[in-house]
Write a protein that holds these residues in place. Structure first.
Motif, PDB file in Angstrom:
ATOM      1  N   GLU A  48       6.697  11.890   3.646  1.00  0.00           N
ATOM      2  CA  GLU A  48       7.984  11.233   3.901  1.00  0.00           C
ATOM      3  C   GLU A  48       7.918   9.720   3.653  1.00  0.00           C
ATOM      4  O   GLU A  48       8.100   8.915   4.559  1.00  0.00           O
ATOM      5  N   PRO A  49       7.665   9.309   2.416  1.00  0.00           N
ATOM      6  CA  PRO A  49       7.500   7.882   2.122  1.00  0.00           C
ATOM      7  C   PRO A  49       8.717   7.029   2.483  1.00  0.00           C
ATOM      8  O   PRO A  49       8.559   5.886   2.927  1.00  0.00           O
ATOM      9  N   ALA A  50       9.922   7.554   2.323  1.00  0.00           N
ATOM     10  CA  ALA A  50      11.115   6.769   2.675  1.00  0.00           C
ATOM     11  C   ALA A  50      11.142   6.480   4.176  1.00  0.00           C
ATOM     12  O   ALA A  50      11.465   5.369   4.604  1.00  0.00           O
ATOM     13  N   ARG A  51      10.776   7.478   4.971  1.00  0.00           N
ATOM     14  CA  ARG A  51      10.733   7.265   6.419  1.00  0.00           C
ATOM     15  C   ARG A  51       9.589   6.339   6.807  1.00  0.00           C
ATOM     16  O   ARG A  51       9.699   5.564   7.759  1.00  0.00           O
ATOM     17  N   ALA A  52       8.491   6.404   6.081  1.00  0.00           N
ATOM     18  CA  ALA A  52       7.379   5.484   6.337  1.00  0.00           C
ATOM     19  C   ALA A  52       7.818   4.044   6.085  1.00  0.00           C
ATOM     20  O   ALA A  52       7.504   3.147   6.871  1.00  0.00           O
ATOM     21  N   ARG A  53       8.579   3.832   5.009  1.00  0.00           N
ATOM     22  CA  ARG A  53       9.101   2.478   4.729  1.00  0.00           C
ATOM     23  C   ARG A  53      10.059   2.033   5.836  1.00  0.00           C
ATOM     24  O   ARG A  53      10.069   0.866   6.223  1.00  0.00           O
ATOM     25  N   LEU A  91       0.825  -1.213   0.000  1.00  0.00           N
ATOM     26  CA  LEU A  91       0.000   0.000   0.000  1.00  0.00           C
ATOM     27  C   LEU A  91       0.857   1.259   0.000  1.00  0.00           C
ATOM     28  O   LEU A  91       0.522   2.242  -0.663  1.00  0.00           O
ATOM     29  N   LEU A  92       1.953   1.238   0.744  1.00  0.00           N
ATOM     30  CA  LEU A  92       2.856   2.393   0.732  1.00  0.00           C
ATOM     31  C   LEU A  92       3.419   2.633  -0.664  1.00  0.00           C
ATOM     32  O   LEU A  92       3.539   3.778  -1.103  1.00  0.00           O
ATOM     33  N   ALA A  93       3.752   1.564  -1.360  1.00  0.00           N
ATOM     34  CA  ALA A  93       4.268   1.703  -2.729  1.00  0.00           C
ATOM     35  C   ALA A  93       3.183   2.252  -3.658  1.00  0.00           C
ATOM     36  O   ALA A  93       3.449   3.131  -4.485  1.00  0.00           O
ATOM     37  N   LEU A 106       3.751   6.086  11.446  1.00  0.00           N
ATOM     38  CA  LEU A 106       3.159   5.660  10.171  1.00  0.00           C
ATOM     39  C   LEU A 106       1.762   6.236   9.993  1.00  0.00           C
ATOM     40  O   LEU A 106       1.413   6.691   8.900  1.00  0.00           O
ATOM     41  N   SER A 107       0.964   6.209  11.039  1.00  0.00           N
ATOM     42  CA  SER A 107      -0.395   6.768  10.961  1.00  0.00           C
ATOM     43  C   SER A 107      -0.352   8.242  10.599  1.00  0.00           C
ATOM     44  O   SER A 107      -1.151   8.718   9.791  1.00  0.00           O
ATOM     45  N   ALA A 108       0.576   8.972  11.197  1.00  0.00           N
ATOM     46  CA  ALA A 108       0.687  10.407  10.916  1.00  0.00           C
ATOM     47  C   ALA A 108       1.164  10.641   9.483  1.00  0.00           C
ATOM     48  O   ALA A 108       0.647  11.521   8.787  1.00  0.00           O
ATOM     49  N   ARG A 109       2.125   9.859   9.025  1.00  0.00           N
ATOM     50  CA  ARG A 109       2.670  10.050   7.677  1.00  0.00           C
ATOM     51  C   ARG A 109       1.674   9.666   6.591  1.00  0.00           C
ATOM     52  O   ARG A 109       1.715  10.193   5.490  1.00  0.00           O
TER      53      ARG A 109
END
Length: 120
Positions: free
Chosen positions: A66-71, A56-58, A98-101
């Motif tokens: 901040e997708p890199a930090r989420a990963r 889902l992140l992808a 993760l919820s915040a991002r």
């Protein structure tokens, strides 16, 4: 405990009928019932949800702050739950970030909530 005992000030009782009880029960002032099932969570279920979260992140990378930090947060959760004695607060902190991002992507927030339920 008789009815007379339960009606006295300062006496507390629990009466349960008609089914099964599975879980903690706390009665009275300042009482607490706590269950920490971090080690009891099905490792396969947590891993399955983390796999889904990564997909889902992808898929929603443009909508995630901040997708890199989420990963990295997902990787931290995965690494922690693979430990013999996982640090519950570390897992929950990563899930909070993760919820915040991913606050704008409800399906990601939903999966994060499902993971949190396993460890909360």
């Amino acid at each position: 405990m008789t009815n007379e005992e339960t009606s006295m000030p300062g006496s507390y009782g629990v009466h349960i009928s008609g089914g099964e009880v599975s879980g903690p029960i706390a009665v009275g002032p300042h009482s607490r019932a706590t269950v920490n099932n971090l080690g009891g969570a099905a490792p396969g279920e947590a891993a399955r949800l983390l796999d889904r979260l990564e997909r889902l992140l992808a898929e929603h990378e443009a909508e995630v702050t901040e997708p890199a930090r989420a990963r990295r947060d997902v990787a931290d959760v995965r690494q922690e739950i693979e430990q013999a004695d996982p640090d519950r607060s570390r897992v929950l902190d990563a899930l909070r970030r993760l919820s915040a991002r991913a606050a704008e992507v409800s399906v990601i927030v939903e999966v994060v909530g499902q993971i949190r339920e396993l460890f909360g």
